[in-house]
Design an enzyme around this catalytic site. Structure first.
Site, PDB file in Angstrom:
ATOM      1  N   TYR A  29       0.780  -1.228   0.000  1.00  8.52           N
ATOM      2  CA  TYR A  29       0.000   0.000   0.000  1.00  8.52           C
ATOM      3  C   TYR A  29       0.821   1.292   0.000  1.00  8.52           C
ATOM      4  CZ  TYR A  29      -3.383  -3.529   1.342  1.00  8.52           C
ATOM      5  OH  TYR A  29      -4.152  -4.655   1.378  1.00  8.52           O
ATOM      6  N   HIS A  50      -6.621   0.513  -7.395  1.00 10.20           N
ATOM      7  CA  HIS A  50      -6.148  -0.274  -6.249  1.00 10.20           C
ATOM      8  C   HIS A  50      -4.662  -0.017  -6.085  1.00 10.20           C
ATOM      9  CE1 HIS A  50      -9.859  -2.448  -5.588  1.00 10.20           C
ATOM     10  NE2 HIS A  50      -9.966  -2.484  -6.905  1.00 10.20           N
TER      11      HIS A  50
END
Length: 145
Positions: free
Chosen positions: A22, A95
């Site tokens: 992330y 994403h």
């Protein structure tokens, strides 16, 4: 030009989550960087961990385009998918992690089919790419390209 960026569950914990998947930036930093990078675009940011709130936001969109990172809901939410499918504005799903290289259950993406396209695996840079692409798509639709 106005673009709404919707972030789903657990994205409020960016900066604390696995940086390999992330990145290191918090959602607030990502949002500030996007605002700085695209001063010509009015960006509206929204984040919720609650599926119904995300659906309500999608149904009340008043923008030229939408970027959505539904987080884990991309794998489970027919309702978010259906709300996205009703929109007539351009939609891009983003994403941060590369879903195709992750767990098998992350391979099924329900919401993605209701979007014009998706970007994954480029961490926060995916939002930059999505804004750039939406700007191009919106201008083409308005005959300004």
């Amino acid at each position: 030009m106005k673009i709404t960026i919707i972030n789903g569950p657990n994205l409020n914990n960016l900066g604390k989550r696995d940086p390999d998947h992330y990145g290191n930036l918090t959602l607030d930093v990502i949002n500030r960087n996007l605002t700085s990078a695209f001063p010509e675009v009015q960006l509206e940011f929204y984040q919720s961990n609650i599926e119904g709130d995300i659906i309500n936001k999608i149904q009340s969109i008043d923008s030229d385009g939408i970027i959505i990172n539904p987080g884990g809901y991309t794998h489970t939410s027919v309702s978010i998918r259906d709300a996205l499918a009703e929109l007539v504005i351009p939609r891009i799903e983003v994403h941060l992690s590369n879903l195709s290289s992750r767990e098998k259950y992350r391979q099924k993406m329900i919401t993605t089919s209701a979007c014009d396209g998706y970007i994954c695996g480029f961490k926060e840079k995916g939002y930059h790419a999505a804004i750039y692409l939406l700007m191009k798509i919106i201008k083409e639709r308005e005959g300004l390209s």
